[in-house]
Motif scaffolding. Sequence first.
Motif, PDB file in Angstrom:
ATOM      1  N   PRO A  99       0.816  -1.234   0.000  1.00 16.06           N
ATOM      2  CA  PRO A  99       0.000   0.000   0.000  1.00 16.06           C
ATOM      3  C   PRO A  99       0.839   1.269   0.000  1.00 16.06           C
ATOM      4  O   PRO A  99       0.501   2.244  -0.688  1.00 16.06           O
ATOM      5  CB  PRO A  99      -0.803  -0.126   1.307  1.00 16.06           C
ATOM      6  N   PHE A 100       1.938   1.262   0.753  1.00 17.81           N
ATOM      7  CA  PHE A 100       2.802   2.442   0.799  1.00 17.81           C
ATOM      8  C   PHE A 100       3.541   2.632  -0.531  1.00 17.81           C
ATOM      9  O   PHE A 100       3.706   3.755  -1.004  1.00 17.81           O
ATOM     10  CB  PHE A 100       3.812   2.292   1.946  1.00 17.81           C
ATOM     11  N   GLY A 101       3.975   1.513  -1.129  1.00 23.61           N
ATOM     12  CA  GLY A 101       4.676   1.590  -2.405  1.00 23.61           C
ATOM     13  C   GLY A 101       3.790   2.108  -3.512  1.00 23.61           C
ATOM     14  O   GLY A 101       4.224   2.899  -4.361  1.00 23.61           O
ATOM     15  N   ILE A 102       2.524   1.671  -3.510  1.00 19.91           N
ATOM     16  CA  ILE A 102       1.580   2.115  -4.546  1.00 19.91           C
ATOM     17  C   ILE A 102       1.337   3.624  -4.448  1.00 19.91           C
ATOM     18  O   ILE A 102       1.218   4.322  -5.451  1.00 19.91           O
ATOM     19  CB  ILE A 102       0.262   1.328  -4.419  1.00 19.91           C
ATOM     20  N   MET A 103       1.249   4.120  -3.208  1.00 22.54           N
ATOM     21  CA  MET A 103       0.993   5.551  -3.000  1.00 22.54           C
ATOM     22  C   MET A 103       2.261   6.392  -3.116  1.00 22.54           C
ATOM     23  O   MET A 103       2.212   7.623  -3.030  1.00 22.54           O
ATOM     24  CB  MET A 103       0.345   5.770  -1.626  1.00 22.54           C
ATOM     25  N   GLY A 104       3.426   5.728  -3.298  1.00 19.35           N
ATOM     26  CA  GLY A 104       4.670   6.467  -3.475  1.00 19.35           C
ATOM     27  C   GLY A 104       5.389   6.826  -2.191  1.00 19.35           C
ATOM     28  O   GLY A 104       6.290   7.675  -2.206  1.00 19.35           O
ATOM     29  N   TYR A 105       5.010   6.180  -1.080  1.00 15.02           N
ATOM     30  CA  TYR A 105       5.658   6.453   0.209  1.00 15.02           C
ATOM     31  C   TYR A 105       6.561   5.279   0.582  1.00 15.02           C
ATOM     32  O   TYR A 105       6.308   4.552   1.546  1.00 15.02           O
ATOM     33  CB  TYR A 105       4.606   6.683   1.297  1.00 15.02           C
ATOM     34  N   SER A 106       7.616   5.097  -0.175  1.00 18.39           N
ATOM     35  CA  SER A 106       8.506   3.953   0.033  1.00 18.39           C
ATOM     36  C   SER A 106       9.164   3.988   1.412  1.00 18.39           C
ATOM     37  O   SER A 106       9.218   2.972   2.120  1.00 18.39           O
ATOM     38  CB  SER A 106       9.589   3.921  -1.052  1.00 18.39           C
ATOM     39  N   THR A 107       9.668   5.158   1.796  1.00 23.08           N
ATOM     40  CA  THR A 107      10.348   5.279   3.087  1.00 23.08           C
ATOM     41  C   THR A 107       9.398   4.981   4.236  1.00 23.08           C
ATOM     42  O   THR A 107       9.759   4.303   5.206  1.00 23.08           O
ATOM     43  CB  THR A 107      10.933   6.690   3.258  1.00 23.08           C
ATOM     44  N   LEU A 108       8.161   5.473   4.122  1.00 18.94           N
ATOM     45  CA  LEU A 108       7.161   5.213   5.155  1.00 18.94           C
ATOM     46  C   LEU A 108       6.825   3.725   5.229  1.00 18.94           C
ATOM     47  O   LEU A 108       6.614   3.178   6.321  1.00 18.94           O
ATOM     48  CB  LEU A 108       5.898   6.033   4.872  1.00 18.94           C
ATOM     49  N   GLY A 109       6.809   3.071   4.063  1.00 19.99           N
ATOM     50  CA  GLY A 109       6.540   1.628   4.028  1.00 19.99           C
ATOM     51  C   GLY A 109       7.629   0.839   4.726  1.00 19.99           C
ATOM     52  O   GLY A 109       7.360  -0.092   5.504  1.00 19.99           O
ATOM     53  N   LEU A 110       8.883   1.223   4.472  1.00 21.75           N
ATOM     54  CA  LEU A 110       9.996   0.553   5.152  1.00 21.75           C
ATOM     55  C   LEU A 110       9.952   0.805   6.650  1.00 21.75           C
ATOM     56  O   LEU A 110      10.238  -0.093   7.457  1.00 21.75           O
ATOM     57  CB  LEU A 110      11.328   1.040   4.570  1.00 21.75           C
ATOM     58  N   ALA A 111       9.581   2.034   7.034  1.00 23.80           N
ATOM     59  CA  ALA A 111       9.485   2.365   8.461  1.00 23.80           C
ATOM     60  C   ALA A 111       8.397   1.529   9.133  1.00 23.80           C
ATOM     61  O   ALA A 111       8.572   1.062  10.270  1.00 23.80           O
ATOM     62  CB  ALA A 111       9.195   3.852   8.627  1.00 23.80           C
ATOM     63  N   PHE A 112       7.293   1.313   8.435  1.00 27.45           N
ATOM     64  CA  PHE A 112       6.191   0.514   8.978  1.00 27.45           C
ATOM     65  C   PHE A 112       6.629  -0.935   9.206  1.00 27.45           C
ATOM     66  O   PHE A 112       6.382  -1.516  10.274  1.00 27.45           O
ATOM     67  CB  PHE A 112       5.001   0.562   8.014  1.00 27.45           C
ATOM     68  N   ILE A 113       7.305  -1.518   8.209  1.00 28.77           N
ATOM     69  CA  ILE A 113       7.780  -2.897   8.338  1.00 28.77           C
ATOM     70  C   ILE A 113       8.848  -2.993   9.429  1.00 28.77           C
ATOM     71  O   ILE A 113       8.865  -3.944  10.231  1.00 28.77           O
ATOM     72  CB  ILE A 113       8.336  -3.392   6.992  1.00 28.77           C
ATOM     73  N   GLY A 114       9.746  -2.009   9.470  1.00 31.37           N
ATOM     74  CA  GLY A 114      10.773  -1.994  10.505  1.00 31.37           C
ATOM     75  C   GLY A 114      10.165  -1.887  11.896  1.00 31.37           C
ATOM     76  O   GLY A 114      10.664  -2.507  12.854  1.00 31.37           O
ATOM     77  N   THR A 115       9.077  -1.115  12.029  1.00 30.74           N
ATOM     78  CA  THR A 115       8.401  -0.978  13.319  1.00 30.74           C
ATOM     79  C   THR A 115       7.826  -2.308  13.777  1.00 30.74           C
ATOM     80  O   THR A 115       7.908  -2.658  14.968  1.00 30.74           O
ATOM     81  CB  THR A 115       7.286   0.081  13.223  1.00 30.74           C
ATOM     82  N   ILE A 116       7.247  -3.059  12.844  1.00 31.33           N
ATOM     83  CA  ILE A 116       6.717  -4.382  13.182  1.00 31.33           C
ATOM     84  C   ILE A 116       7.836  -5.288  13.686  1.00 31.33           C
ATOM     85  O   ILE A 116       7.681  -5.997  14.692  1.00 31.33           O
ATOM     86  CB  ILE A 116       6.023  -5.012  11.953  1.00 31.33           C
TER      87      ILE A 116
END
Length: 490
Positions: free
Chosen positions: A439-456
């Motif tokens: 979902p983050f990659g589709i919306m163009g928020y790659s860094t936020l997507g990595l941060a979300f996975i890292g948080t998990i």
Amino acid sequence: MNFNLISHQHKAAMRSPIYGKSIGIKLLMGFIFFIISLELLGFAFFVGTALAKQGGDPLNELLSYFIYFFAAMLILRSLMQKLPTMAAMPYLLLPIKKSRLVNFILTKPLYNILNIIPIIIIVPILIPLSAYLTSGQVLLILASIIICDLFVNYLAIYIKRVQIKYEIVFYIFLLSIVLFGFVDHFNLIDIKSYSASIFQSMIEQPVLLLVPAAMFLGAYFLNYRLLFGNFSLEEFSKGTASAKGSLSKLTYFERFGKIGEFMMLEMKMIVRNKRSRTLLMISPLFALYGLMIYPKPDMLEEIAMIFVIGVFMTGSFMMNYGLYLFSWESAHFDLILTSNSSYLNYLRSKYHLMVLSSLIMYFLVLPYTYFGFTILLVNTVALIFNIGANTFFLLYFACNNNKYMDVSRGAAFNYQGVSSQHFFLMIPLMLLPLILYAPFGIMGYSTLGLAFIGTIGLLGIIFHEKLLIAVTKRFIYKKYKMAEGFRIKS
């Protein structure tokens, strides 16, 4: 005599209790090989068509890649080809020459299914090129392919046999592969031109085919001498005592109490048994996978792709070992259940061992930072996710596996302890982080997507004790069913 030996081998295979129980796995692997063969045929025909359309000298272009092909076959055979063996002890009591038994064993690789791969690939390539080749050239190309593949076949067998006793041979082989890739990547030697020149000479002067034929005979003789000299020696298959006893000098883990003792026992088991040791030795090879992707600048923009590669590389040993987490100890699982140790400490040791393996793999892939800081960031997030999420995923689902495994047997084409769930379990291990990122990659928020996975992953690390307690409850619930399955030896 040879017919009788073949008959005995066939009867032994048919009467084995493993034959009936593993027929489903064999059918599945046969179907997979059939699909792969069709894909290879289609790909080879496409390559041949592309070479024919580009004009120039398609034969020279084709021959320039032959060395790469045989290098790939050497790696493939080293990883997948099973060593030819037979139960020789009963025959040593009979009036049969040892040389005949050795030669019989060494003819078995001629019937390996991997031998048809060169034909599957080269024939479809030559069909579109038929307008540029004479029938004599086609026959000579096929002859050179077959003879060189025979040499590669027996060279791979010799390397695998020698490394059983001297593991340093494997690391020399691995270093040779890395050097080959390094030399080719940075164009230090024009390998393609050497390849074209060598095989072109064989086609123009067929007498030069005697050179690879002599190399094949030399590899056969090396295998013959090795087998003949160690035909009835048990210590050859066990390796040197110093190599297997080196871990006994490692006392660092003793300071961690019961957890350290469990980890020490597990590492000794990995090093001392053929199947687990093979997995340990090939794991560094997975770190080379990045060389196929990272040198391409356009691929570095595909964060999702390099993230999946990062998860795979940093967790390669953890995933392959964790799929059979309790099966490795199936031979003495009852002893573990009755030992005076808590199950929580037992599972803690496995968790920390997987964490340690992921950290080691992470440091092995650190040099890829050369291709960009993004790779370092992605691999770090992948490491955190592997430690904080995938380790518990493996611990939880490993409780469902109750198939006995003989760790002293080789890993190549050995499906003992393997079930269909192992194939399907790899899917969520690789796809779950990709789904979380999508979902983050589709919306163009790659860094936020990595941060979300890292948080998990970080949450999993912070609350790892609570997660281990939950997995321990699952283990206690499943332990009797696991023990019952491990007692059934096939």
